[in-house]
Each structure stands twice: as structure tokens, then as C-alpha cells.
Design a protein around this motif. Structure first.
Motif, PDB file in Angstrom:
ATOM      1  N   SER A  56      59.554  -2.930  37.262  1.00  0.00           N
ATOM      2  CA  SER A  56      60.138  -1.893  36.726  1.00  0.00           C
ATOM      3  C   SER A  56      61.624  -1.781  36.561  1.00  0.00           C
ATOM      4  N   ILE A  57      62.026  -0.695  36.006  1.00  0.00           N
ATOM      5  CA  ILE A  57      63.695  -0.669  35.795  1.00  0.00           C
ATOM      6  C   ILE A  57      64.362  -1.128  37.144  1.00  0.00           C
ATOM      7  N   TYR A  58      63.720  -0.996  38.166  1.00  0.00           N
ATOM      8  CA  TYR A  58      64.369  -1.557  39.425  1.00  0.00           C
ATOM      9  C   TYR A  58      64.582  -2.883  39.525  1.00  0.00           C
ATOM     10  N   ASP A  59      63.809  -3.624  38.914  1.00  0.00           N
ATOM     11  CA  ASP A  59      63.847  -5.143  38.828  1.00  0.00           C
ATOM     12  C   ASP A  59      64.907  -5.505  38.092  1.00  0.00           C
ATOM     13  N   VAL A  60      65.185  -4.901  37.039  1.00  0.00           N
ATOM     14  CA  VAL A  60      66.126  -4.789  35.626  1.00  0.00           C
ATOM     15  C   VAL A  60      67.507  -4.672  36.384  1.00  0.00           C
ATOM     16  N   VAL A  62      68.372  -4.222  39.693  1.00  0.00           N
ATOM     17  CA  VAL A  62      68.837  -4.757  40.936  1.00  0.00           C
ATOM     18  C   VAL A  62      68.883  -6.634  40.840  1.00  0.00           C
ATOM     19  N   ASP A  63      67.514  -7.057  40.368  1.00  0.00           N
ATOM     20  CA  ASP A  63      67.383  -8.439  40.260  1.00  0.00           C
ATOM     21  C   ASP A  63      67.642  -9.334  39.071  1.00  0.00           C
ATOM     22  N   GLY A  64      68.087  -8.248  37.881  1.00  0.00           N
ATOM     23  CA  GLY A  64      68.301  -8.884  36.671  1.00  0.00           C
ATOM     24  C   GLY A  64      67.346  -9.397  35.699  1.00  0.00           C
ATOM     25  N   THR A  65      66.268  -8.779  36.100  1.00  0.00           N
ATOM     26  CA  THR A  65      64.897  -9.052  35.189  1.00  0.00           C
ATOM     27  C   THR A  65      65.152  -8.702  33.941  1.00  0.00           C
ATOM     28  N   PRO A  66      64.891  -9.378  32.840  1.00  0.00           N
ATOM     29  CA  PRO A  66      65.074  -8.961  31.548  1.00  0.00           C
ATOM     30  C   PRO A  66      64.125  -7.833  31.368  1.00  0.00           C
ATOM     31  N   LEU A  67      64.837  -6.807  30.535  1.00  0.00           N
ATOM     32  CA  LEU A  67      64.046  -5.446  30.253  1.00  0.00           C
ATOM     33  C   LEU A  67      62.675  -5.754  29.458  1.00  0.00           C
ATOM     34  N   THR A  68      62.488  -6.728  28.593  1.00  0.00           N
ATOM     35  CA  THR A  68      61.579  -6.971  28.029  1.00  0.00           C
ATOM     36  C   THR A  68      60.436  -7.157  28.751  1.00  0.00           C
ATOM     37  N   ASP A  69      60.511  -7.685  30.025  1.00  0.00           N
ATOM     38  CA  ASP A  69      59.560  -8.293  30.996  1.00  0.00           C
ATOM     39  C   ASP A  69      59.159  -6.857  31.547  1.00  0.00           C
ATOM     40  N   VAL A  70      59.626  -5.925  31.465  1.00  0.00           N
ATOM     41  CA  VAL A  70      59.211  -4.508  32.320  1.00  0.00           C
ATOM     42  C   VAL A  70      58.727  -3.383  31.417  1.00  0.00           C
ATOM     43  N   VAL A  71      59.028  -3.562  29.821  1.00  0.00           N
ATOM     44  CA  VAL A  71      58.651  -2.534  28.963  1.00  0.00           C
ATOM     45  C   VAL A  71      57.059  -2.623  28.624  1.00  0.00           C
ATOM     46  N   GLN A  72      56.390  -1.496  28.764  1.00  0.00           N
ATOM     47  CA  GLN A  72      55.051  -1.127  28.339  1.00  0.00           C
ATOM     48  C   GLN A  72      54.962  -0.490  27.228  1.00  0.00           C
ATOM     49  N   PRO A  73      53.885  -0.532  26.191  1.00  0.00           N
ATOM     50  CA  PRO A  73      53.552   0.259  25.240  1.00  0.00           C
ATOM     51  C   PRO A  73      52.885   1.535  25.858  1.00  0.00           C
ATOM     52  N   CYS A  74      53.171   2.659  25.228  1.00  0.00           N
ATOM     53  CA  CYS A  74      52.304   3.801  25.683  1.00  0.00           C
ATOM     54  C   CYS A  74      51.126   4.040  25.004  1.00  0.00           C
ATOM     55  N   PRO A  75      50.070   4.050  25.689  1.00  0.00           N
ATOM     56  CA  PRO A  75      48.677   4.025  25.187  1.00  0.00           C
ATOM     57  C   PRO A  75      48.207   5.101  24.011  1.00  0.00           C
ATOM     58  N   ASP A  76      48.977   6.319  24.121  1.00  0.00           N
ATOM     59  CA  ASP A  76      48.548   7.277  23.246  1.00  0.00           C
ATOM     60  C   ASP A  76      49.405   7.291  21.968  1.00  0.00           C
ATOM     61  N   ASP A  78      51.682   5.281  18.901  1.00  0.00           N
ATOM     62  CA  ASP A  78      52.143   3.805  18.631  1.00  0.00           C
ATOM     63  C   ASP A  78      53.661   4.058  18.121  1.00  0.00           C
ATOM     64  N   GLY A  79      54.527   2.621  18.618  1.00  0.00           N
ATOM     65  CA  GLY A  79      55.822   2.778  18.390  1.00  0.00           C
ATOM     66  C   GLY A  79      56.354   3.317  19.641  1.00  0.00           C
ATOM     67  N   LEU A  80      55.800   3.841  20.709  1.00  0.00           N
ATOM     68  CA  LEU A  80      56.504   4.219  21.837  1.00  0.00           C
ATOM     69  C   LEU A  80      56.251   3.155  23.006  1.00  0.00           C
ATOM     70  N   PHE A  81      57.325   3.300  23.842  1.00  0.00           N
ATOM     71  CA  PHE A  81      57.698   2.208  24.578  1.00  0.00           C
ATOM     72  C   PHE A  81      58.210   2.836  26.088  1.00  0.00           C
ATOM     73  N   CYS A  82      57.704   2.210  27.113  1.00  0.00           N
ATOM     74  CA  CYS A  82      58.390   3.010  28.373  1.00  0.00           C
ATOM     75  C   CYS A  82      58.988   1.686  29.424  1.00  0.00           C
ATOM     76  N   ALA A  83      60.240   1.770  29.708  1.00  0.00           N
ATOM     77  CA  ALA A  83      60.428   0.956  30.955  1.00  0.00           C
ATOM     78  C   ALA A  83      60.377   1.905  32.193  1.00  0.00           C
ATOM     79  N   PRO A  84      59.186   1.613  32.999  1.00  0.00           N
ATOM     80  CA  PRO A  84      58.694   2.427  34.067  1.00  0.00           C
ATOM     81  C   PRO A  84      59.798   2.551  35.265  1.00  0.00           C
ATOM     82  N   ALA A  85      59.664   3.495  36.113  1.00  0.00           N
ATOM     83  CA  ALA A  85      60.604   3.629  37.313  1.00  0.00           C
ATOM     84  C   ALA A  85      59.253   3.646  38.388  1.00  0.00           C
ATOM     85  N   THR A  86      59.379   3.045  39.474  1.00  0.00           N
ATOM     86  CA  THR A  86      58.550   3.128  40.552  1.00  0.00           C
ATOM     87  C   THR A  86      59.302   3.639  41.713  1.00  0.00           C
TER      88      THR A  86
END
Ligand code: ADP
Ligand code: MG
Length: 265
Positions: A56-60, A62-76, A78-86
Motif C-alpha cells: 500500500s501507500i504506507y510501503d511507498v 515509509v519503506d520507499g517501495t516504488p509506487l508501481t508495485d502498489v497500484v491496482q486497477p479498479c475492477p469496474d 477501465d483506465g482507473l487505478f488506485c494506490a490503496p491505503a491500509t
């Protein structure tokens, strides 16, 4: 890139973020929503898994994880993506305090993400959904984006706190992000039958004639029902008054963007 902010809770930040983002994506834009609120309401509304083990965006932050590793496509949509928060993100506010470059971590991550995109798959809009406070999470959002998008609930006390928000934006502008400005204001939960709502709306339009969208979002049960189905109102009930007004606001935003590009060229 827009930060959706208002330090009052329950004014429609998340609802505005997900629905304007969905409307723009439905019209063919590629849109990223960054959920920066530990409650994860934007992630829920976009139908994105965000239980504790999900990257999640926490990892981005606090840990410096690349944003691309946490972004998910929105199922409903097309073209909408989300970097989630836990729920981890609740701790980030404190963990960030002792980290280097604590105010610029989101900005760096988003810049790297956008630079890494290939032609034809570029993101057109980034929306950052903020928590209702001015802590380090919101400061990170204000440093990452140049534009601030403020939803204003058309009720008593609506304008209380707005001057504080504007002062804070001015502070960030002076110290961390010289280009920061309020570009967009949307009146939400508007009830045209009450004098109070009209008064608040008039006052906002008088103070911010260029920023305030002509469209105002009415109070609508369909809007408030949509998140419990893991959807935005744009897919849950696209013909409802709420969906149509968010569509109008998204159109105005796209028009402004197009005009801005023309003026620059
Ligand atoms: P914030 O993110 O500012 O805390 P939310 O977007 O979560 O605010 O909205 C607060 C509550 O109000 C939510 O339950 C949401 O479903 C509801 N809500 C938002 N906009 C509307 C609207 N136009 N009509 C009816 N309910 C709304
Ligand atoms: Mg919210």
C-alpha cells in the motif's frame, strides 16, 4: 495532479475524489487515485482490496517501495487505478517524523512513477485523497501536487476552517512548493431547497469565482449507497442526479485542462 483536501471530516473529499476520477476515466482518461487516508475509504469505494497484507501507500512512504508495485486497477472502470491505503497508514504520521525528506517522499515516488510510464499508457490525472488533518500525510500531498481541489459542504460552519486551510496552503507554498494553489472548488451535499445552502454557495462563488465549478453536487442517497457495493456512483447508478453532477464537474475540469494546455502552447 490534484490534492483533494479540507481538514473537516465528512465534507465529501473521498466521494468527490473517486467520482470525479471515475467520470474522467469513463470519458477515456487514465486516472490514478492515491488513497492517503488510513481509513481507506477511497480504496473501498473503488473496489480495491486493502486488507493489512496488501502492499500500500504506507510501503511507498515509509519503506520507499516504488509506487508501481502498489497500484491496482479498479475492477469496474477501465483506465482507473488506485494506490490503496491500509490501516498501517495510521502509524505513518508518526513514523515519518524521524525519516529523511519526510515532506517530499510522496512527491518523489509519484515523479518516479510518472517518469517510468511508457507512451500510450501515460496517466492523465492523479488525485490524492487526504485525511481530515494537516499532518505529514497531507503535507506530503501538498508537496506532491501543484493543484488543490477543495470540496465544500453547503452547510453551516462550511466556511469555518477554510481560512485555516488557505493559511496552511500558503505556508506550504512559501516553504516547500512554490507552485501550490487552489485550482478547484466543488460545492457538495447541496440542498437547493434551503436558504442556508444557497447562501453558502453564493458566498463561496463570490470569494472564488474562477475556482468554483458551476456544477454543484446534490445530496443523494445513491451517492452514499455506492461505496457499500465497492463502487462509485458513476457505475452504481450512472443516471442518478449525483452521478450526472459529478460528470458535469469532471467535464468542467477536463475543459479547464484543455484550455490550460492551449494557453501554454
Ligand atoms: P470525507 O472524505 O471528506 O470525510 P466522504 O466523502 O467520506 O467525506 O463523505 C462523508 C459521508 O457523506 C459518506 O458517508 C458519504 O457517503 C456521504 N456523502 C458524500 N457526498 C454525499 C452526497 N452528495 N449525498 C449524500 N451523501 C453524501
Ligand atoms: Mg475521506
Amino acid at each position: 495532479m490534484l490534492t483533494v483536501a479540507n481538514q473537516k471530516g465528512g465534507v465529501g473529499k473521498t466521494t468527490t475524489t473517486v467520482n470525479v476520477a471515475a467520470a474522467l476515466a469513463q470519458a477515456g482518461a487514465r486516472v490514478l487515485v492515491i488513497d492517503l487516508d488510513p481509513q481507506g475509504n477511497a480504496s473501498t469505494a473503488l473496489g480495491i482490496d486493502h486488507h493489512a497484507e496488501i502492499p500500500s501507500i504506507y510501503d511507498v512512504l515509509v519503506d520507499g517501495t516504488p509506487l508501481t508495485d502498489v497500484v491496482q486497477p479498479c475492477p469496474d472502470v477501465d483506465g482507473l487505478f488506485c494506490a490503496p491505503a491500509t490501516i498501517d497508514l495510521a502509524g505513518a504520521e508518526i513514523e515519518l517524523v524521524s525519516l529523511v525528506a519526510r515532506e517530499t517522499r510522496l512527491a518523489k515516488a509519484v515523479t518516479a512513477y510518472l517518469e517510468g510510464q511508457v507512451e500510450g499508457e501515460r496517466i492523465d490525472y492523479v488525485f490524492i485523497d487526504c485525511p481530515p488533518s494537516l499532518g505529514l500525510l497531507t503535507i506530503n500531498a501538498f508537496v506532491a501536487a501543484r493543484e488543490v481541489f477543495i470540496p465544500i459542504q453547503c452547510e453551516y460552519y462550511a466556511l469555518e476552517g477554510l481560512s485555516q486551510l488557505l493559511k496552511n496552503i500558503e505556508l506550504i507554498k512559501n516553504h516547500l512548493n512554490p507552485g501550490l494553489h487552489v485550482s478547484s472548488i466543488l460545492l457538495t451535499m447541496f440542498d437547493g431547497r434551503t436558504r442556508l445552502a444557497s447562501q453558502v454557495a453564493d458566498e463561496v462563488r463570490t470569494h472564488f469565482p474562477d475556482q468554483t465549478f458551476r456544477a454543484a453536487v446534490p445530496r443523494s442517497v445513491r451517492i452514499s449507497e455506492a461505496p457499500s457495493h465497492g463502487q462509485t456512483v458513476m457505475t452504481y447508478d450512472p443516471n442518478s442526479s449525483g452521478a450526472l453532477s459529478y460528470l458535469e464537474a469532471a467535464n468542467e475540469m477536463a475543459d479547464r485542462g484543455a484550455r490550460g494546455e492551449k494557453e501554454q502552447s
